[in-house]
Design a protein around this motif. Structure first.
Motif, mmCIF file in Angstrom:
data_model
loop_
_atom_site.group_PDB
_atom_site.id
_atom_site.type_symbol
_atom_site.label_atom_id
_atom_site.label_comp_id
_atom_site.label_asym_id
_atom_site.label_seq_id
_atom_site.Cartn_x
_atom_site.Cartn_y
_atom_site.Cartn_z
ATOM 1 N N LEU A 49 0.865 -1.180 0.000
ATOM 2 C CA LEU A 49 0.000 0.000 0.000
ATOM 3 C C LEU A 49 0.896 1.222 0.000
ATOM 4 O O LEU A 49 1.756 1.383 0.881
ATOM 5 N N GLN A 50 0.725 2.081 -0.977
ATOM 6 C CA GLN A 50 1.546 3.286 -1.087
ATOM 7 C C GLN A 50 0.903 4.424 -0.305
ATOM 8 O O GLN A 50 -0.320 4.631 -0.354
ATOM 9 N N SER A 51 1.722 5.146 0.412
ATOM 10 C CA SER A 51 1.220 6.266 1.201
ATOM 11 C C SER A 51 0.757 7.381 0.276
ATOM 12 O O SER A 51 1.469 7.739 -0.676
ATOM 13 N N PRO A 52 -0.422 7.974 0.537
ATOM 14 C CA PRO A 52 -0.857 9.101 -0.316
ATOM 15 C C PRO A 52 -0.085 10.376 -0.043
ATOM 16 O O PRO A 52 -0.180 11.322 -0.810
ATOM 17 N N GLY A 53 0.660 10.407 1.085
ATOM 18 C CA GLY A 53 1.448 11.583 1.399
ATOM 19 C C GLY A 53 2.908 11.392 1.040
ATOM 20 O O GLY A 53 3.277 10.555 0.217
ATOM 21 N N SER A 54 3.753 12.195 1.696
ATOM 22 C CA SER A 54 5.190 12.130 1.451
ATOM 23 C C SER A 54 5.835 11.346 2.593
ATOM 24 O O SER A 54 6.044 11.877 3.686
ATOM 25 N N GLY A 55 6.151 10.073 2.347
ATOM 26 C CA GLY A 55 6.778 9.242 3.348
ATOM 27 C C GLY A 55 5.800 8.765 4.403
ATOM 28 O O GLY A 55 4.606 9.094 4.406
ATOM 29 N N ILE A 56 6.316 7.945 5.342
ATOM 30 C CA ILE A 56 5.509 7.389 6.415
ATOM 31 C C ILE A 56 6.237 7.675 7.724
ATOM 32 O O ILE A 56 7.412 7.320 7.894
ATOM 33 N N GLY A 57 5.528 8.301 8.665
ATOM 34 C CA GLY A 57 6.105 8.609 9.961
ATOM 35 C C GLY A 57 5.704 7.573 10.982
ATOM 36 O O GLY A 57 6.143 6.421 10.960
ATOM 37 N N ALA A 58 4.857 7.989 11.926
ATOM 38 C CA ALA A 58 4.352 7.046 12.931
ATOM 39 C C ALA A 58 3.386 6.068 12.272
ATOM 40 O O ALA A 58 2.713 6.393 11.291
ATOM 41 N N PHE A 59 3.301 4.854 12.855
ATOM 42 C CA PHE A 59 2.525 3.785 12.204
ATOM 43 C C PHE A 59 1.979 2.866 13.287
ATOM 44 O O PHE A 59 2.653 2.568 14.281
ATOM 45 N N THR A 60 0.742 2.420 13.145
ATOM 46 C CA THR A 60 0.129 1.453 14.057
ATOM 47 C C THR A 60 -0.951 0.695 13.321
ATOM 48 O O THR A 60 -1.363 1.085 12.215
ATOM 49 N N ALA A 61 -1.428 -0.410 13.938
ATOM 50 C CA ALA A 61 -2.484 -1.235 13.339
ATOM 51 C C ALA A 61 -3.227 -1.940 14.462
ATOM 52 O O ALA A 61 -2.696 -2.147 15.556
ATOM 53 N N SER A 62 -4.460 -2.351 14.162
ATOM 54 C CA SER A 62 -5.304 -3.083 15.118
ATOM 55 C C SER A 62 -5.809 -4.347 14.446
ATOM 56 O O SER A 62 -6.510 -4.281 13.429
ATOM 57 N N GLY A 63 -5.406 -5.503 15.025
ATOM 58 C CA GLY A 63 -5.860 -6.765 14.456
ATOM 59 C C GLY A 63 -7.310 -7.060 14.764
ATOM 60 O O GLY A 63 -7.972 -7.787 14.019
ATOM 61 N N HIS A 64 -7.857 -6.518 15.868
ATOM 62 C CA HIS A 64 -9.256 -6.765 16.210
ATOM 63 C C HIS A 64 -10.200 -5.983 15.299
ATOM 64 O O HIS A 64 -11.222 -6.500 14.867
ATOM 65 N N ARG A 65 -9.845 -4.732 15.020
ATOM 66 C CA ARG A 65 -10.701 -3.912 14.161
ATOM 67 C C ARG A 65 -10.309 -3.982 12.694
ATOM 68 O O ARG A 65 -10.983 -3.428 11.831
ATOM 69 N N ARG A 66 -9.180 -4.650 12.399
ATOM 70 C CA ARG A 66 -8.703 -4.823 11.027
ATOM 71 C C ARG A 66 -8.570 -3.476 10.321
ATOM 72 O O ARG A 66 -9.187 -3.207 9.297
ATOM 73 N N CYS A 67 -7.782 -2.640 10.899
ATOM 74 C CA CYS A 67 -7.510 -1.351 10.295
ATOM 75 C C CYS A 67 -6.106 -0.919 10.701
ATOM 76 O O CYS A 67 -5.504 -1.471 11.621
ATOM 77 N N LEU A 68 -5.573 0.083 10.004
ATOM 78 C CA LEU A 68 -4.246 0.582 10.280
ATOM 79 C C LEU A 68 -4.254 2.093 10.089
ATOM 80 O O LEU A 68 -5.118 2.631 9.370
ATOM 81 N N ALA A 69 -3.289 2.758 10.727
ATOM 82 C CA ALA A 69 -3.182 4.216 10.633
ATOM 83 C C ALA A 69 -1.711 4.596 10.562
ATOM 84 O O ALA A 69 -0.856 3.939 11.169
ATOM 85 N N PHE A 70 -1.413 5.668 9.831
ATOM 86 C CA PHE A 70 -0.039 6.147 9.732
ATOM 87 C C PHE A 70 -0.078 7.624 9.361
ATOM 88 O O PHE A 70 -1.070 8.124 8.801
ATOM 89 N N SER A 71 0.995 8.306 9.689
ATOM 90 C CA SER A 71 1.107 9.726 9.376
ATOM 91 C C SER A 71 2.161 9.914 8.295
ATOM 92 O O SER A 71 3.008 9.047 8.055
ATOM 93 N N ASP A 72 2.089 11.071 7.633
ATOM 94 C CA ASP A 72 3.095 11.362 6.612
ATOM 95 C C ASP A 72 4.182 12.259 7.216
ATOM 96 O O ASP A 72 4.150 12.606 8.408
ATOM 97 N N LEU A 73 5.164 12.646 6.402
ATOM 98 C CA LEU A 73 6.327 13.399 6.871
ATOM 99 C C LEU A 73 6.315 14.841 6.412
ATOM 100 O O LEU A 73 7.352 15.504 6.414
ATOM 101 N N ASN A 74 5.157 15.344 5.994
ATOM 102 C CA ASN A 74 5.060 16.726 5.559
ATOM 103 C C ASN A 74 4.944 17.653 6.769
ATOM 104 O O ASN A 74 4.708 17.212 7.902
ATOM 105 N N LEU A 75 5.099 18.936 6.516
ATOM 106 C CA LEU A 75 4.725 19.912 7.532
ATOM 107 C C LEU A 75 3.218 19.908 7.682
ATOM 108 O O LEU A 75 2.482 19.738 6.702
ATOM 109 N N ASN A 76 2.742 20.124 8.899
ATOM 110 C CA ASN A 76 1.318 19.975 9.202
ATOM 111 C C ASN A 76 0.821 18.617 8.697
ATOM 112 O O ASN A 76 -0.025 18.529 7.825
ATOM 113 N N PRO A 77 1.381 17.539 9.225
ATOM 114 C CA PRO A 77 1.106 16.207 8.660
ATOM 115 C C PRO A 77 -0.341 15.767 8.908
ATOM 116 O O PRO A 77 -1.038 16.261 9.802
#
Length: 891
Positions: A49-77
């Motif tokens: 899965l390619q990030s829609p932003g510029s790079g990937i910063g912090a990253f986490t996922a939940s196996g119970h809810r089957r979802c994931l979240a991540f931040s990009d490396l831009n200003l005002n990310p």
């Protein structure tokens, strides 16, 4: 690259850091550059899965809810939240963080996401991510620890909570427990904060604890039975009594003590180089889910593998068994039990599939093989690709044979009856009768329509093609033609079987000759490959029903019992072979002394050798005279033996050439015979097609005749109905004509009476002076205008098809009312007596009534004539329809 020429990512490789998260029971994910890689731990398949932003910063996922979240490396990310396995963007969170996020965590039991921002904000924000909006936002702000703020968005509601950290601390880890009771955060300054994860409590801070080192990773497990939360903390190496490795700390949080001091039961464990851990909650279907301590579900496989490889290089005395590397025996037993259950299930599925295939095979074999009286097969030529096939034929049913017997018996009776009638009615001489009989017996193929008689299709009961008139004859002829086709095929199959047996015999003779040729080649010490033809699969179709060992390419699986049985059989065969070899001393002596035979044969000439004298081992100068004579005799015998060998060798070569020539001639002769059989097959096909064409023509004729009869029946029914309708219309038309004629006569009488009233006006008023008579006649003809308008209205209504009923009578009454104005004495001429005026008014009223009666009858007569005309048109139409039906029937 796709069809538009755009570049596509096929795969990515590498690791950004040691952060791994499970998004379901079988799939883990990690970051790699600007991509997130999903790895199925069972199938080893990867997805990106390619990030829609510029790079990937912090990253986490939940196996119970089957979802994931991540931040990009831009200003005002931004923070992007995706679902799995669809990998659809659920929402994009935008806050006031300026530089970036240091950690993210998702709640397993509720739609909450916690994020920690870096400098200069140093805030922890809690937001709801349950709505699948892609343009939502989260507003972050600096607030006191107990301050809660709610922000409403036009399309969604987001609840956020922010805490401000006065010290510069980087939040590295955030984690919700599976029960949604605590929010645990770890920071780079070795502090771990525990917050109440319940929104009703305002996400208040319960407490904090200082770990013995920088926190690298967190993992939680909620034990529902004991109402406890286990927290496993991985800390970096510190100088506190730890010389090497990292520290693993186990904490216990009690849900009942949701406020107050955190109970931290620290259990330090020494780890060598571990950098990531994770605890999984056991499944409810797991037979060991009641264990409160949980288990390490994912360890560093590379570390264990290295230890096992090192163990293999150790001496045998120091080696550990593979079982000793198993850290969870109960889990191994559970997996083994699951594996055995899966094997049993798969075995049952395969058995059911095999049973279904066996049933299908039996059905196909019964319908397409066992039911065939003559199985389909072919004969292939020896030296070409020419191949001739027979006619596969099913055995005729009893119903077909009974029908054929009935038709032949009926035809035999018809033929005898016809011959008898010809004998009675024939006036020609007996010689001519005999000639006609011979001519009828030898009817030309041009009259019969086929050459079936030349290829075995003889049936003396066939109808002549010129005598097929009625439907029953055509149906009987079809039955007889099918019998001819069957006979033609049977005749060809007999010839086919004869050629098939001949090929089998030729192959057997060829094998015998090849056997002799092989013996000759062995004696001549030749190594050539002999041509040995075999029957193909088309020539032996029964091979399709059996499976030979050579067709099975996979090694047969043997159970331990079968392997033991085969091993015993091999040992027994080896023992018998050795025993037979030790007892065969007589044959061994015979082989040594006389080459294995008691009598020398002619075939052994090539193996004979003249024994060399012993003195030939000495130099020739040392030979005696006797030895020289013996040497000459030796040379003479050797020469004679060589001549004998050459002679015998030429004899063998001549015999081998004759055998090869005879093989070639025999196979070529067979190919010529097969070519003749092929020509016979082509002509048989021609004859069969001729008979099938006649059957098709007869069937078409029967169908056409049935259609004609059906059409004729329909037309007859229509004609009968049309005649019935025509008679009914004719009778009604006759009655209406009589009624119209009577009414026309009545109308004429009414008109005549009206005219008589007009003519008798002056006679009726003869006693009135002449100048007054003229005035009265003008008044006699005068009519009210209202009455004329009413009359016109009545006439229009009639012309439009209105019914004559009360309208004319109403018009007459209105006319009479209007006449009262004209009858008034004011309209009386001067000098006229009142009695005469009243008599005049009565006469005028009588005239008006007569005129109205004439008009009414005229209207009625017009309507009756129109109705009569319609009936006349219907009668003509029925007559025309009857004529058309008769013409169509007479075609």
């Amino acid at each position: 690259m796709d069809v538009l020429g755009n570049l596509e990512v096929r795969w990515v490789q590498g690791f950004n850091n040691g952060t791994f998260r499970f998004v379901d029971k079988k799939t883990t994910c990690y970051t790699c550059g600007n991509f997130i890689v999903f790895l199925n731990v069972e199938t080893k398949m990867r997805k990106t899965l390619q990030s829609p932003g510029s790079g990937i910063g912090a990253f986490t996922a939940s196996g119970h809810r089957r979802c994931l979240a991540f931040s990009d490396l831009n200003l005002n990310p931004s923070i992007f939240v995706y679902n799995y396995p669809e990998l659809e963007l659920m929402c994009e969170l935008k806050g006031k963080t300026k530089l970036g996020y240091t950690a993210l965590a998702m709640c397993d039991t509720g739609p909450y996401l916690v994020c920690a921002s870096s400098m200069p904000d140093h805030t922890i924000t809690l937001c709801a991510v349950d709505l699948p909006a892609t343009d939502g936002s989260v507003i972050e702000s600096e607030a006191n620890l107990c301050h809660m703020m709610t922000v409403k968005h036009p399309c969604r509601k987001v609840v956020s909570r922010a805490w401000y950290c006065k010290t510069v601390t980087y939040l590295l880890q955030e984690w919700f427990d599976q029960g949604g009771n605590f929010l645990i955060t770890g920071a780079s300054d070795s502090r771990m904060f525990v917050l109440n994860a319940r929104p009703s409590k305002g996400f208040e801070i319960i407490g904090w604890i200082e770990a013995p080192g920088a926190i690298v990773s967190l993992s939680t497990q909620y034990l529902k039975e004991s109402k406890q939360v286990k927290v496993l903390v991985l800390c970096n190496k510190t100088e506190r009594e730890i010389n090497e490795g990292n520290l693993l700390l186990l904490l216990t949080l009690f849900v009942q003590q949701i406020t107050g001091q955190v109970c931290a039961a620290a259990v330090p464990l020494m780890l060598a180089g571990w950098s990531w851990i994770c605890l999984f909650r056991p499944r409810q279907s797991d037979p060991h889910h009641h264990r409160p301590e949980g288990r390490l579900a994912c360890l560093q496989q590379a570390q264990i593998k290295a230890m096992m490889e090192e163990n293999e290089s150790l001496p045998d005395m120091e080696k550990l068994e593979h079982q000793e590397f198993n850290l969870d025996v109960e889990e191994q037993q559970r997996l083994q039990l699951e594996g055995e259950q899966e094997v049993t299930r798969v075995k049952k599925e395969i058995e059911m599939e095999n049973l279904a295939k066996c049933y299908q095979r039996e059905i196909l074999k019964k319908e397409c093989w066992d039911s065939m009286q003559v199985k389909g097969k072919a004969i292939k030529a020896f030296h070409s690709e020419n191949e001739v096939k027979n006619y596969p034929m099913k055995e005729r049913t009893e119903k077909e044979l009974e029908e054929l017997q009935r038709v032949e018996t009926m035809r035999q009776i018809e033929q005898e009856d016809s011959q008898l009638q010809e004998m009675i009615l024939n006036t020609i001489s007996g010689e001519k009768e005999n000639e006609e009989e011979e001519d009828s017996k030898t009817e030309s193929p041009a009259l019969t329509g086929s050459l079936s008689a030349l290829y075995g299709g003889v049936n003396p009961h066939l109808y002549s093609q010129f005598n097929l008139h009625i439907r029953e004859q055509k149906i009987n002829q079809i039955t007889l033609l099918k019998d001819i086709i069957y006979k033609v095929k049977s005749t060809f199959n007999k010839e086919f079987e004869a050629v098939y047996k001949q090929k089998d015999q030729e192959i057997n003779r060829l094998r015998e000759k090849n056997k002799r040729i092989a013996e000759i080649m062995t004696e001549l010490d030749l190594s050539e490959t002999l041509w040995e033809p075999i029957l193909t699969d088309n020539e032996c179709p029964e091979r399709a029903l059996t499976v030979t060992d050579s067709e099975i390419k996979v090694e047969k699986y043997l159970t331990p019992k079968q392997k033991e049985k085969e091993e015993k059989l091999r040992e027994e065969e080896e023992r018998q072979r050795l025993a037979a070899k030790s007892d065969n001393t007589r044959d061994q002596a015979l082989n040594v002394m006389m080459g294995g035979v008691l009598e020398l044969k002619k075939e052994d000439v090539l193996r004979m050798e003249v024994p060399q004298p012993e003195f030939m081992s000495k130099p020739e100068l040392q030979w005696t005279e006797e030895e020289r004579k013996s040497f000459k005799e030796f040379e003479k015998k050797a020469k004679e033996l060589n001549e004998e060998k050459e002679k015998y060798k030429k004899t063998l070569e001549t015999e081998m050439k004759k055998l090869l020539t005879s093989i070639k001639e025999a196979t070529q002769m067979f190919d010529e015979k097969l070519t003749t059989l092929f020509e016979r097959k082509v002509k048989s096909e021609m004859v069969i097609y001729q008979e099938e064409l006649k059957i098709a023509n007869l069937v078409h004729s029967i169908q056409t005749e049935e259609e004609i009869l059906s059409r004729e029946k329909q037309l007859s029914l229509k004609l009968e109905k049309a005649r019935t309708v025509k008679n009914e219309i004719g009778e009604e038309l006759k009655k209406h004509k009589e009624i119209v004629d009577e009414f026309r006569e009545e109308y004429d009488n009414t008109v005549a009476e009206d005219k008589l009233l007009d003519k008798g006006f002056r006679k009726e008023f003869f006693d009135v002076p002449g100048h007054i008579i003229d005035q009265l006649y003008k008044l006699y003809k005068r009519r009210p205008r209202v009455q004329r308008m009413k009359t016109q209205t009545e006439n229009n209504q009639f012309k439009e098809g209105g019914l004559l009923g009360t309208a004319p009578s109403d018009g007459l009454s209105l006319m009479m009312k209007a006449m009262e104005e004209l009858d008034a004495p004011e309209n009386m001429p001067e000098g006229l007596d009142l009695v005469v005026w009243e008599r005049f008014c009565m006469a005028r009223r009588t005239k008006v009534e007569s005129e109205q009666k004439v008009k009414l009858k005229a209207l009625t007569l017009a309507e009756m004539q129109a109705f009569l005309q319609r009936r006349t048109d219907e009668d003509e139409k029925a007559h025309l329809e009857i004529k058309n039906l008769i013409d169509e029937l007479n075609r």
